[in-house]
Scaffold this motif. Structure first.
Motif, PDB file in Angstrom:
ATOM      1  N   UNK A   5       1.020  -1.232   0.038  1.00 55.13           N
ATOM      2  CA  UNK A   5      -0.039  -0.057  -0.019  1.00 55.13           C
ATOM      3  C   UNK A   5       0.795   1.136   0.054  1.00 55.13           C
ATOM      4  N   UNK A   6       1.554   1.290  -1.004  1.00 52.40           N
ATOM      5  CA  UNK A   6       2.537   2.596  -1.039  1.00 52.40           C
ATOM      6  C   UNK A   6       1.987   3.894  -1.261  1.00 52.40           C
ATOM      7  N   UNK A   7       0.681   4.009  -1.618  1.00 56.14           N
ATOM      8  CA  UNK A   7      -0.229   5.214  -1.564  1.00 56.14           C
ATOM      9  C   UNK A   7      -0.142   5.551  -0.270  1.00 56.14           C
ATOM     10  N   UNK A   8      -0.475   4.699   0.481  1.00 57.91           N
ATOM     11  CA  UNK A   8      -0.787   4.893   2.037  1.00 57.91           C
ATOM     12  C   UNK A   8       0.514   5.554   2.790  1.00 57.91           C
ATOM     13  N   UNK A   9       1.649   4.897   2.142  1.00 59.05           N
ATOM     14  CA  UNK A   9       3.152   5.502   2.657  1.00 59.05           C
ATOM     15  C   UNK A   9       3.229   7.037   2.387  1.00 59.05           C
ATOM     16  N   UNK A  10       3.029   7.414   1.013  1.00 59.06           N
ATOM     17  CA  UNK A  10       2.909   8.550   0.539  1.00 59.06           C
ATOM     18  C   UNK A  10       2.058   9.496   1.152  1.00 59.06           C
ATOM     19  N   UNK A  11       0.961   9.331   1.448  1.00 58.12           N
ATOM     20  CA  UNK A  11      -0.027  10.308   2.214  1.00 58.12           C
ATOM     21  C   UNK A  11       0.656  10.272   3.705  1.00 58.12           C
ATOM     22  N   UNK A  12       1.041   9.287   4.327  1.00 60.56           N
ATOM     23  CA  UNK A  12       1.651   9.572   5.716  1.00 60.56           C
ATOM     24  C   UNK A  12       2.662  10.559   5.545  1.00 60.56           C
ATOM     25  N   UNK A  13       3.481  10.254   4.550  1.00 59.16           N
ATOM     26  CA  UNK A  13       4.588  11.043   4.705  1.00 59.16           C
ATOM     27  C   UNK A  13       4.156  12.631   4.311  1.00 59.16           C
ATOM     28  N   UNK A  14       3.578  12.775   3.261  1.00 56.71           N
ATOM     29  CA  UNK A  14       2.987  13.894   2.805  1.00 56.71           C
ATOM     30  C   UNK A  14       2.346  14.765   3.908  1.00 56.71           C
ATOM     31  N   UNK A  15       1.460  14.238   4.664  1.00 54.48           N
ATOM     32  CA  UNK A  15       0.523  14.591   5.812  1.00 54.48           C
ATOM     33  C   UNK A  15       1.486  15.101   7.040  1.00 54.48           C
TER      34      UNK A  15
END
Length: 187
Positions: A5-15
């Motif tokens: 779920x790399x999209x979740x990892x990106x959202x977490x980093x961005x947030x």
């Protein structure tokens, strides 16, 4: 193949670091990445515009790859924090292989992109300009920048060199990195 779920990892980093109302502020970013968010984003934008590896791509199945932010953040955290490759899986949702590739690619591409500007030896004219700029800014004549020294622990040193790279107060062999940086980050 794991669905990380790399999209979740990106959202977490961005947030956490890049939204207007982010969880961690500029000081936290600098402490964790050892550079300012502005310098980080300058590196990210330069690499994304020049190299395909850092551009968002999709695989043959149409699944989105890692973002430039994820690849650069993982590589810089690996360098600055000395984290192991598998720790990138927990936060970035990134495999060891991708984290390693990001680290090697970022290192090579940063030198290629910024080397001519920041990693070259200064000429006599450059030194004169640095002397003037540093004296105007800090009031110290005949200085070209700020020096920073740090000890890097050398885990896999050669046993034949035992004692040559060890000092009593560090407990293990280490190398000393000395760097001088000017006000515009010329190293």
């Amino acid at each position: 193949m794991l669905n990380r779920n790399r999209e979740e990892g990106n959202e977490h980093l961005y947030r956490d670091y890049f939204t207007d109302n982010c969880v961690y502020g500029a000081n936290d970013f600098k402490r964790r990445f050892h550079l300012s968010r502005d310098v980080f984003l300058r590196i990210v934008n330069a690499l994304e515009s020049r190299y395909e590896f850092f551009q968002l791509r999709y695989d043959a199945r149409g699944r989105r790859g890692f973002t430039t932010l994820q690849k650069c953040a993982a590589a810089i955290r690996l360098m600055t924090m000395g984290e192991s490759l598998d720790t990138m899986d927990d936060y970035m949702r990134m495999s060891e292989r991708t984290a390693r590739e990001s680290l090697y690619t970022l290192s090579r591409d940063v030198v290629e992109t910024f080397g001519d500007m920041y990693l070259r030896k200064p000429s006599l004219h450059d030194l004169q300009e640095l002397y003037v700029a540093h004296e105007e800014r800090h009031g110290f004549p005949e200085m070209i920048g700020s020096i920073d020294c740090t000890h890097w622990k050398w885990k896999n040193y050669s046993v034949a060199w035992k004692g040559q790279y060890a000092s009593g107060h560090h407990g293990s062999p280490s190398l000393v990195l000395e760097a001088v940086a000017s006000q515009d980050l010329w190293i």
